[in-house]
Motif scaffolding. Sequence first.
Motif, PDB file in Angstrom:
ATOM      1  N   UNK A 105       0.930  -1.361  -0.101  1.00  0.00           N
ATOM      2  CA  UNK A 105      -0.064  -0.185   0.164  1.00  0.00           C
ATOM      3  C   UNK A 105       0.840   1.266  -0.026  1.00  0.00           C
ATOM      4  N   UNK A 106       1.891   1.362   0.791  1.00  0.00           N
ATOM      5  CA  UNK A 106       3.011   2.369   0.885  1.00  0.00           C
ATOM      6  C   UNK A 106       3.564   2.532  -0.362  1.00  0.00           C
ATOM      7  N   UNK A 107       3.851   1.625  -1.192  1.00  0.00           N
ATOM      8  CA  UNK A 107       4.509   1.833  -2.282  1.00  0.00           C
ATOM      9  C   UNK A 107       3.499   2.101  -3.486  1.00  0.00           C
ATOM     10  N   UNK A 108       2.171   2.296  -3.124  1.00  0.00           N
ATOM     11  CA  UNK A 108       1.187   2.431  -4.377  1.00  0.00           C
ATOM     12  C   UNK A 108       0.974   1.140  -5.214  1.00  0.00           C
ATOM     13  N   UNK A 109       1.287   0.117  -4.738  1.00  0.00           N
ATOM     14  CA  UNK A 109       1.229  -0.955  -5.631  1.00  0.00           C
ATOM     15  C   UNK A 109      -0.350  -1.747  -5.626  1.00  0.00           C
ATOM     16  N   UNK A 110      -0.800  -1.766  -4.255  1.00  0.00           N
ATOM     17  CA  UNK A 110      -2.345  -2.097  -4.079  1.00  0.00           C
ATOM     18  C   UNK A 110      -2.918  -1.042  -3.235  1.00  0.00           C
ATOM     19  N   UNK A 111      -4.209  -1.009  -3.411  1.00  0.00           N
ATOM     20  CA  UNK A 111      -4.869   0.044  -2.188  1.00  0.00           C
ATOM     21  C   UNK A 111      -5.385  -0.827  -1.093  1.00  0.00           C
ATOM     22  N   UNK A 112      -5.534  -0.138  -0.077  1.00  0.00           N
ATOM     23  CA  UNK A 112      -5.982  -0.632   1.203  1.00  0.00           C
ATOM     24  C   UNK A 112      -7.193  -1.529   1.232  1.00  0.00           C
ATOM     25  N   UNK A 113      -8.184  -1.203   0.463  1.00  0.00           N
ATOM     26  CA  UNK A 113      -9.355  -2.109   0.192  1.00  0.00           C
ATOM     27  C   UNK A 113      -8.854  -3.313  -0.371  1.00  0.00           C
ATOM     28  N   UNK A 114      -8.000  -3.428  -1.272  1.00  0.00           N
ATOM     29  CA  UNK A 114      -7.687  -4.601  -2.017  1.00  0.00           C
ATOM     30  C   UNK A 114      -7.034  -5.412  -0.881  1.00  0.00           C
ATOM     31  N   UNK A 115      -6.057  -4.682   0.040  1.00  0.00           N
ATOM     32  CA  UNK A 115      -5.249  -5.671   0.892  1.00  0.00           C
ATOM     33  C   UNK A 115      -6.463  -6.164   1.941  1.00  0.00           C
ATOM     34  N   UNK A 116      -7.390  -5.188   2.312  1.00  0.00           N
ATOM     35  CA  UNK A 116      -8.212  -5.773   3.231  1.00  0.00           C
ATOM     36  C   UNK A 116      -9.104  -7.090   2.714  1.00  0.00           C
TER      37      UNK A 116
END
Lengths: 312, 312
Positions: A293-304
Amino acid sequence: MTDLVDRAVGGDPRAVARLVSLVENGSPDLREITARLVAHAGSAAVVGITGSPGVGKSTVTSALVGAYRAQGRKVGVLAVDPSSPFTGGALLGDRVRMQDHATDRGVFIRSMATRGHLGGLAWATPQAVRVLDAAGCDVVLVETVGVGQSEVDVAALADTTLVLLAPGMGDGVQAAKAGILEVGDVFVVNKADRDGADQVVRDLRSTVRLAERAPGDWRQPILSTVAARGEGIDEVVEAIAAHMAWADESGEAQRRRVRRARDEIEAIAVTDLRRRFAALHGDERLDDLARGVLAGELDPYAAAEKIVAAVS
Amino acid sequence: MTDLVDRAVGGDPRAVARLVSLVENGSPDLREITARLVAHAGSAAVVGITGSPGVGKSTVTSALVGAYRAQGRKVGVLAVDPSSPFTGGALLGDRVRMQDHATDRGVFIRSMATRGHLGGLAWATPQAVRVLDAAGCDVVLVETVGVGQSEVDVAALADTTLVLLAPGMGDGVQAAKAGILEVGDVFVVNKADRDGADQVVRDLRSTVRLAERAPGDWRQPILSTVAARGEGIDEVVEAIAAHMAWADESGEAQRRRVRRARDEIEAIAVTDLRRRFAALHGDERLDDLARGVLAGELDPYAAAEKIVAAVS
């Protein structure tokens, strides 16, 4: 574990202390303990006591303990320090005031630091209240510092919440800003012998007067105390009793208790979710997602979604 | 939505305001918005500003805005009111002080009330910070009242956290009790021209001196300001910069950012879990489980398991 719970239910102070420590430390035995305690709990009146540092929360709490003891009621005190998650250690400097009651077998006093930050207080405090409740306390006083989230959490778990103020801690506008009107059932202006106490009472009174209310709604009383000399404490005890009677009558008491149980269930579900995820992927996996998320590679929703999907 | 994000990234204040409102209201579009914002965010320095009501948070924040603007930096201000979950309305009486900067195109000022109580601040604030970050703010100041959970939440999301104190708000022991040592990276004693300011500084100094530290750990500076006259503000700006340089060097900055991203992911996962459960069983089902716990028919762990099982 069964033995420990039986001893706590029987009123053994060491067993009570041990159970509160297990709650505080998030013991894996909590599940079994809670399952056993539930049948013995549910009868204590829970009073939240909150306010900024310096208003005299411990002194008021100690005076209330004395008043309830004089009525022959068994009292539990839970001093919650919500702001020490990083050390896990409670800095309860003025807990010494409670030593008046240290040798009284009808009083249980426990302090507790809540760990972590997502729902720390919401998670541990109701469980600790349940221990004191099951141990036969008629009244459980939950004292916590704070004007922010911790205050809201205490209000959520208490049957009646006392908000303490004192002169010189910021004016009425500040009090309104801190949202205390929405949290407090009873307002207590402590240190009422000091300069400026009248002004605090006046400011509170006009704020309470302006609040919107439906017919039958509770109107928060504003009381003055000098707790260090025991002045005004009986009136506070009466106001708490009046609020509880109103809450029983109006259904508010039941609504609060249902909300409290919901909050606890959700907090447990969240912890369970986190634990399952860590068990499946290791704790490091969540850090990897965070770095993505920090690197802008995925968004926090996708991570969740990955987390929820992983435990589904 | 794409258009709104593009306009916010381009620095349109109305688009920024709209996005912060969508965050505040938990809009269903947040997922798409966040996915688009992530690529543009990550460069702002996030400064948390916290302290009890009455210490002068808004005045200090406003003075810091002025100092950063004088350096030519674009500034975002997020005033978070964590204690109004019941009305959902922010009571930001002294937000008027911010009007000095109201017409400056290099300053975005948004206030936000956080709803609900489980992880309210943890959930919405990082998303609002991301909006201001993506809109090109070099510095985002997050101001919140409180000494309890809200303070901890702010510390968790900021690169550097300022804890404000003022004379007459409770003594040093109280400050220690409130756990501020563990939250603050920089301490600011505001209203330093008032009686008792020296004592607050002395108390803080001895508390900071006593704190355990490993070699290379950050030692919190204690600064004095009279923010209403702009006195001491440059020193605060320097201390913030020094802390950020130390944090970059030591790896603490990255650790905090990872933790922040983790917290956000978990908060989203929790909300998702709750939403799935409500979609499957209706909101009423959770109340039924809560009533079962209250009646002593099932324990909260068993209830939580039913929720997690239902969405698995």
